[in-house]
Design an enzyme around this catalytic site. Sequence first.
Site, PDB file in Angstrom:
ATOM      1  N   TYR A 149      41.554  76.447  72.602  1.00  0.00           N
ATOM      2  CA  TYR A 149      41.557  76.117  71.175  1.00  0.00           C
ATOM      3  C   TYR A 149      42.654  75.118  70.814  1.00  0.00           C
ATOM      4  O   TYR A 149      43.094  75.090  69.652  1.00  0.00           O
ATOM      5  CB  TYR A 149      41.701  77.395  70.350  1.00  0.00           C
ATOM      6  CG  TYR A 149      40.416  78.208  70.234  1.00  0.00           C
ATOM      7  CD1 TYR A 149      39.248  77.644  69.692  1.00  0.00           C
ATOM      8  CD2 TYR A 149      40.362  79.535  70.645  1.00  0.00           C
ATOM      9  CE1 TYR A 149      38.078  78.384  69.573  1.00  0.00           C
ATOM     10  CE2 TYR A 149      39.186  80.285  70.517  1.00  0.00           C
ATOM     11  CZ  TYR A 149      38.056  79.701  69.984  1.00  0.00           C
ATOM     12  OH  TYR A 149      36.883  80.429  69.847  1.00  0.00           O
ATOM     13  N   GLU A 174      35.986  72.694  78.646  1.00  0.00           N
ATOM     14  CA  GLU A 174      35.959  74.157  78.461  1.00  0.00           C
ATOM     15  C   GLU A 174      35.373  74.871  79.682  1.00  0.00           C
ATOM     16  O   GLU A 174      35.838  75.958  80.046  1.00  0.00           O
ATOM     17  CB  GLU A 174      35.155  74.488  77.195  1.00  0.00           C
ATOM     18  CG  GLU A 174      35.856  73.981  75.937  1.00  0.00           C
ATOM     19  CD  GLU A 174      35.002  74.056  74.673  1.00  0.00           C
ATOM     20  OE1 GLU A 174      33.833  74.520  74.758  1.00  0.00           O
ATOM     21  OE2 GLU A 174      35.505  73.660  73.606  1.00  0.00           O
TER      22      GLU A 174
HETATM   23  P1  DAT Z   1      33.039  76.501  65.588  1.00  0.00           P
HETATM   24  O1  DAT Z   1      33.293  77.803  66.316  1.00  0.00           O
HETATM   25  O2  DAT Z   1      31.852  76.600  64.678  1.00  0.00           O
HETATM   26  O3  DAT Z   1      32.998  75.309  66.500  1.00  0.00           O
HETATM   27  P2  DAT Z   1      35.710  75.613  64.835  1.00  0.00           P
HETATM   28  O4  DAT Z   1      35.816  75.058  66.220  1.00  0.00           O
HETATM   29  O5  DAT Z   1      35.975  74.698  63.706  1.00  0.00           O
HETATM   30  O6  DAT Z   1      34.277  76.289  64.603  1.00  0.00           O
HETATM   31  O7  DAT Z   1      36.736  76.842  64.679  1.00  0.00           O
HETATM   32  C1  DAT Z   1      36.936  77.771  65.725  1.00  0.00           C
HETATM   33  C2  DAT Z   1      36.848  79.156  65.145  1.00  0.00           C
HETATM   34  O8  DAT Z   1      37.914  79.377  64.215  1.00  0.00           O
HETATM   35  C3  DAT Z   1      35.578  79.416  64.355  1.00  0.00           C
HETATM   36  O9  DAT Z   1      34.505  79.845  65.183  1.00  0.00           O
HETATM   37  C4  DAT Z   1      36.014  80.473  63.376  1.00  0.00           C
HETATM   38  C5  DAT Z   1      37.432  80.116  63.099  1.00  0.00           C
HETATM   39  N1  DAT Z   1      37.583  79.277  61.886  1.00  0.00           N
HETATM   40  C6  DAT Z   1      37.313  77.948  61.792  1.00  0.00           C
HETATM   41  N2  DAT Z   1      37.583  77.479  60.560  1.00  0.00           N
HETATM   42  C7  DAT Z   1      38.050  78.549  59.864  1.00  0.00           C
HETATM   43  C8  DAT Z   1      38.509  78.734  58.527  1.00  0.00           C
HETATM   44  N3  DAT Z   1      38.572  77.716  57.653  1.00  0.00           N
HETATM   45  N4  DAT Z   1      38.893  79.973  58.139  1.00  0.00           N
HETATM   46  C9  DAT Z   1      38.841  81.014  58.996  1.00  0.00           C
HETATM   47  N5  DAT Z   1      38.444  80.912  60.283  1.00  0.00           N
HETATM   48  C10 DAT Z   1      38.042  79.694  60.714  1.00  0.00           C
END
Ligand code: DAT
Length: 140
Positions: free
Chosen positions: A51, A132
């Site tokens: 991440y 990943e």
């Molecule tokens: P995704 O898993 O749809 O690719 P991401 O990579 O932007 O989404 O974020 C990783 C994870 O973090 C996501 O699955 C859930 C959490 N997350 C993302 N944006 C968030 C937010 N604004 N508030 C709370 N959790 C969030």
Amino acid sequence: MKIEQTLILVKPDGVSRRLVGEIISRIEAKGYVIADLKMMQADRALLERHYAEHQGKPFFEPLVEFMLSGPIVAIIAEGQRVIEGFRSLAGATDPTVAAPGTIRGDLARDQGTKVQQNLVHGSDSPESAAREIAIFFEGK
Ligand code: DAT
Ligand code: MG
């Protein structure tokens, strides 16, 4: 041409809610191939690498803590356009608004936590998938 692969994770909420089979069924029913799969307990170093793009965001630490909270299932799925296809199967990040018919839309909801608990991760680009897969399946 090498068939495209993506890295899928069933997150701790998916394992604890006994949704591993349901999620794998949806991947297979769509027609993708499960090329490799393992259950594991991730550690902090692995998750901080995975991440890295979210370092510094308000949900980063809750996200890492959530992903450390129990076992996960790491999957390599393959098939033409599987990266885009699995993102479509998974649905939007926020499970409240994820479309019905998707994994997140059908099976998850807001739990009032600092990080969205949305059952699955899927790589978002060929570059992310390669990075990943190397993190979760060394040597693949
Ligand atoms: P995704 O898993 O749809 O690719 P991401 O990579 O932007 O989404 O974020 C990783 C994870 O973090 C996501 O699955 C859930 C959490 N997350 C993302 N944006 C968030 C937010 N604004 N508030 C709370 N959790 C969030
Ligand atoms: Mg993402």
